[in-house]
Write a protein that holds these residues in place. Structure first.
Motif, PDB file in Angstrom:
ATOM      1  N   LEU A   4       0.841  -1.199   0.000  1.00  0.00           N
ATOM      2  CA  LEU A   4       0.000   0.000   0.000  1.00  0.00           C
ATOM      3  C   LEU A   4       0.878   1.251   0.000  1.00  0.00           C
ATOM      4  O   LEU A   4       0.622   2.190  -0.754  1.00  0.00           O
ATOM      5  N   ALA A   5       1.917   1.268   0.814  1.00  0.00           N
ATOM      6  CA  ALA A   5       2.824   2.427   0.875  1.00  0.00           C
ATOM      7  C   ALA A   5       3.454   2.689  -0.491  1.00  0.00           C
ATOM      8  O   ALA A   5       3.571   3.844  -0.916  1.00  0.00           O
ATOM      9  N   GLU A   6       3.844   1.628  -1.185  1.00  0.00           N
ATOM     10  CA  GLU A   6       4.417   1.768  -2.534  1.00  0.00           C
ATOM     11  C   GLU A   6       3.409   2.384  -3.508  1.00  0.00           C
ATOM     12  O   GLU A   6       3.745   3.293  -4.267  1.00  0.00           O
ATOM     13  N   VAL A   7       2.191   1.857  -3.492  1.00  0.00           N
ATOM     14  CA  VAL A   7       1.157   2.340  -4.401  1.00  0.00           C
ATOM     15  C   VAL A   7       0.830   3.807  -4.099  1.00  0.00           C
ATOM     16  O   VAL A   7       0.688   4.608  -5.023  1.00  0.00           O
ATOM     17  N   LEU A   8       0.732   4.149  -2.837  1.00  0.00           N
ATOM     18  CA  LEU A   8       0.445   5.541  -2.466  1.00  0.00           C
ATOM     19  C   LEU A   8       1.544   6.463  -2.980  1.00  0.00           C
ATOM     20  O   LEU A   8       1.270   7.503  -3.578  1.00  0.00           O
ATOM     21  N   LYS A   9       2.804   6.072  -2.771  1.00  0.00           N
ATOM     22  CA  LYS A   9       3.922   6.908  -3.213  1.00  0.00           C
ATOM     23  C   LYS A   9       3.976   6.997  -4.741  1.00  0.00           C
ATOM     24  O   LYS A   9       4.230   8.068  -5.288  1.00  0.00           O
ATOM     25  N   GLU A  10       3.730   5.878  -5.423  1.00  0.00           N
ATOM     26  CA  GLU A  10       3.697   5.860  -6.893  1.00  0.00           C
ATOM     27  C   GLU A  10       2.733   6.887  -7.463  1.00  0.00           C
ATOM     28  O   GLU A  10       2.974   7.466  -8.510  1.00  0.00           O
ATOM     29  N   HIS A  11       1.625   7.075  -6.759  1.00  0.00           N
ATOM     30  CA  HIS A  11       0.577   7.991  -7.232  1.00  0.00           C
ATOM     31  C   HIS A  11       0.686   9.382  -6.610  1.00  0.00           C
ATOM     32  O   HIS A  11      -0.210  10.206  -6.772  1.00  0.00           O
ATOM     33  N   GLY A  12       1.783   9.639  -5.883  1.00  0.00           N
ATOM     34  CA  GLY A  12       2.043  10.981  -5.375  1.00  0.00           C
ATOM     35  C   GLY A  12       1.430  11.317  -4.033  1.00  0.00           C
ATOM     36  O   GLY A  12       1.411  12.481  -3.652  1.00  0.00           O
ATOM     37  N   PHE A  13       0.933  10.334  -3.306  1.00  0.00           N
ATOM     38  CA  PHE A  13       0.347  10.594  -1.993  1.00  0.00           C
ATOM     39  C   PHE A  13       1.400  10.403  -0.906  1.00  0.00           C
ATOM     40  O   PHE A  13       2.115   9.411  -0.890  1.00  0.00           O
ATOM     41  N   ILE A  14       1.468  11.383  -0.023  1.00  0.00           N
ATOM     42  CA  ILE A  14       2.432  11.340   1.076  1.00  0.00           C
ATOM     43  C   ILE A  14       1.673  10.943   2.339  1.00  0.00           C
ATOM     44  O   ILE A  14       0.871  11.716   2.863  1.00  0.00           O
ATOM     45  N   PHE A  15       1.921   9.736   2.819  1.00  0.00           N
ATOM     46  CA  PHE A  15       1.273   9.211   4.021  1.00  0.00           C
ATOM     47  C   PHE A  15       2.339   8.763   5.009  1.00  0.00           C
ATOM     48  O   PHE A  15       3.378   8.240   4.603  1.00  0.00           O
ATOM     49  N   ILE A  16       2.071   8.980   6.296  1.00  0.00           N
ATOM     50  CA  ILE A  16       2.954   8.413   7.314  1.00  0.00           C
ATOM     51  C   ILE A  16       2.408   7.045   7.685  1.00  0.00           C
ATOM     52  O   ILE A  16       1.222   6.769   7.513  1.00  0.00           O
ATOM     53  N   GLN A  17       3.281   6.205   8.201  1.00  0.00           N
ATOM     54  CA  GLN A  17       2.906   4.827   8.488  1.00  0.00           C
ATOM     55  C   GLN A  17       3.246   4.534   9.943  1.00  0.00           C
ATOM     56  O   GLN A  17       4.331   4.860  10.409  1.00  0.00           O
ATOM     57  N   SER A  18       2.321   3.918  10.658  1.00  0.00           N
ATOM     58  CA  SER A  18       2.553   3.584  12.065  1.00  0.00           C
ATOM     59  C   SER A  18       3.476   2.372  12.175  1.00  0.00           C
ATOM     60  O   SER A  18       3.601   1.583  11.236  1.00  0.00           O
ATOM     61  N   LYS A  19       4.106   2.231  13.331  1.00  0.00           N
ATOM     62  CA  LYS A  19       4.929   1.042  13.586  1.00  0.00           C
ATOM     63  C   LYS A  19       4.028  -0.182  13.722  1.00  0.00           C
ATOM     64  O   LYS A  19       4.187  -1.161  13.042  1.00  0.00           O
ATOM     65  N   ARG A  20       3.077  -0.108  14.644  1.00  0.00           N
ATOM     66  CA  ARG A  20       2.144  -1.230  14.818  1.00  0.00           C
ATOM     67  C   ARG A  20       0.899  -0.760  15.546  1.00  0.00           C
ATOM     68  O   ARG A  20       0.922   0.224  16.269  1.00  0.00           O
ATOM     69  N   PHE A  21      -0.131  -1.498  15.326  1.00  0.00           N
ATOM     70  CA  PHE A  21      -1.415  -1.215  15.938  1.00  0.00           C
ATOM     71  C   PHE A  21      -2.145  -2.557  15.991  1.00  0.00           C
ATOM     72  O   PHE A  21      -2.109  -3.322  15.040  1.00  0.00           O
ATOM     73  N   TYR A  22      -2.768  -2.843  17.105  1.00  0.00           N
ATOM     74  CA  TYR A  22      -3.477  -4.108  17.231  1.00  0.00           C
ATOM     75  C   TYR A  22      -4.978  -3.878  17.121  1.00  0.00           C
ATOM     76  O   TYR A  22      -5.511  -2.953  17.727  1.00  0.00           O
ATOM     77  N   SER A  23      -5.634  -4.729  16.342  1.00  0.00           N
ATOM     78  CA  SER A  23      -7.074  -4.625  16.179  1.00  0.00           C
ATOM     79  C   SER A  23      -7.767  -5.154  17.432  1.00  0.00           C
ATOM     80  O   SER A  23      -7.119  -5.711  18.328  1.00  0.00           O
ATOM     81  N   HIS A  24      -9.075  -5.043  17.472  1.00  0.00           N
ATOM     82  CA  HIS A  24      -9.845  -5.540  18.611  1.00  0.00           C
ATOM     83  C   HIS A  24      -9.729  -7.064  18.752  1.00  0.00           C
ATOM     84  O   HIS A  24      -9.979  -7.612  19.809  1.00  0.00           O
ATOM     85  N   LYS A  25      -9.287  -7.738  17.685  1.00  0.00           N
ATOM     86  CA  LYS A  25      -9.101  -9.185  17.730  1.00  0.00           C
ATOM     87  C   LYS A  25      -7.648  -9.550  18.045  1.00  0.00           C
ATOM     88  O   LYS A  25      -7.278 -10.714  18.000  1.00  0.00           O
ATOM     89  N   GLY A  26      -6.821  -8.551  18.297  1.00  0.00           N
ATOM     90  CA  GLY A  26      -5.426  -8.798  18.633  1.00  0.00           C
ATOM     91  C   GLY A  26      -4.529  -9.010  17.423  1.00  0.00           C
ATOM     92  O   GLY A  26      -3.370  -9.383  17.576  1.00  0.00           O
ATOM     93  N   LYS A  27      -5.029  -8.772  16.212  1.00  0.00           N
ATOM     94  CA  LYS A  27      -4.224  -8.943  15.005  1.00  0.00           C
ATOM     95  C   LYS A  27      -3.442  -7.666  14.727  1.00  0.00           C
ATOM     96  O   LYS A  27      -3.930  -6.561  14.937  1.00  0.00           O
ATOM     97  N   LEU A  28      -2.228  -7.858  14.220  1.00  0.00           N
ATOM     98  CA  LEU A  28      -1.364  -6.721  13.932  1.00  0.00           C
ATOM     99  C   LEU A  28      -1.838  -5.997  12.674  1.00  0.00           C
ATOM    100  O   LEU A  28      -2.039  -6.591  11.630  1.00  0.00           O
ATOM    101  N   ARG A  29      -2.015  -4.706  12.801  1.00  0.00           N
ATOM    102  CA  ARG A  29      -2.429  -3.839  11.698  1.00  0.00           C
ATOM    103  C   ARG A  29      -1.469  -2.668  11.613  1.00  0.00           C
ATOM    104  O   ARG A  29      -0.772  -2.348  12.552  1.00  0.00           O
ATOM    105  N   LYS A  30      -1.479  -2.013  10.474  1.00  0.00           N
ATOM    106  CA  LYS A  30      -0.708  -0.783  10.285  1.00  0.00           C
ATOM    107  C   LYS A  30      -1.696   0.328   9.959  1.00  0.00           C
ATOM    108  O   LYS A  30      -2.742   0.095   9.370  1.00  0.00           O
ATOM    109  N   ILE A  31      -1.314   1.525  10.328  1.00  0.00           N
ATOM    110  CA  ILE A  31      -2.139   2.689  10.031  1.00  0.00           C
ATOM    111  C   ILE A  31      -1.335   3.626   9.148  1.00  0.00           C
ATOM    112  O   ILE A  31      -0.178   3.935   9.445  1.00  0.00           O
ATOM    113  N   HIS A  32      -1.947   4.067   8.067  1.00  0.00           N
ATOM    114  CA  HIS A  32      -1.363   5.070   7.175  1.00  0.00           C
ATOM    115  C   HIS A  32      -2.229   6.319   7.316  1.00  0.00           C
ATOM    116  O   HIS A  32      -3.455   6.225   7.234  1.00  0.00           O
TER     117      HIS A  32
END
Length: 178
Positions: A102-130
């Motif tokens: 996702l970060a690659e695609v965003l940058k390819e299309h000119g969008f500047i997004f920051i990316q979190s180190k880690r975030f856990y969902s309500h089910k305890g699964k690892l997610r990232k936030i842009h």
């Protein structure tokens, strides 16, 4: 009677259309545009309600007012979507494994997004936030390039920004070429 109903309907439609655009420009922090639209809305309001108060109030007049307001809101929303004033902050939640793509695609299309180190969902699964700030006009482009990703995204209006100038994705791609 028909001319009066048409007049009330059209004036209510214009009034609500202006009010819808005015509300959204106010949220976006466009004070001059908002003040101008407020003046127009006030003038139309006085004209319509002078007619309604001095004339006979019938069910047809009430229907004309209601129909004018509804159609005016729909037209105002459409116009505002086309104008797409201001900036928004977009938050995208994605599975950790798909985050780099996702970060690659965003940058390819000119969008500047920051990316979190880690975030856990309500089910305890690892997610990232842009997260990124973009112009509202670019939101359809962002939706189109992220449609193939399994994401949860939210968009919030931003009243104002300060500091370094925010550039569009098109300008970023131009700068990246240089």
């Amino acid at each position: 009677m028909i001319l009066r109903l048409a007049y009330i309907f059209l004036m209510c439609m214009i009034m609500r259309c202006v009010k819808t655009i005015q509300n959204i420009t106010q949220i976006g922090g466009h004070k001059t545009i908002t003040a101008f639209l407020l003046a127009i809305e006030t003038l139309i309001l006085l004209l319509v309600f002078k007619d309604v108060i001095t004339g006979e109030l019938t069910i047809l007049v009430i229907i004309a007012v209601i129909a004018g307001y509804v159609l005016g809101y729909l037209i105002g929303s459409y116009i505002e979507d086309k104008m797409a004033l201001g900036k928004v902050i977009v938050t995208i939640k994605i599975a950790r494994e798909k985050s780099n793509k996702l970060a690659e695609v965003l940058k390819e299309h000119g969008f500047i997004f920051i990316q979190s180190k880690r975030f856990y969902s309500h089910k305890g699964k690892l997610r990232k936030i842009h997260q990124g700030v973009i112009y509202r006009k670019e939101l359809p482009k962002l939706k189109a390039i992220t449609k193939d990703f399994n994401i949860v995204a939210s968009v919030e209006n931003i009243k104002s920004t300060f500091g370094k100038k925010i550039i569009s994705s098109k300008d970023y791609l131009e700068l990246d070429k240089q």
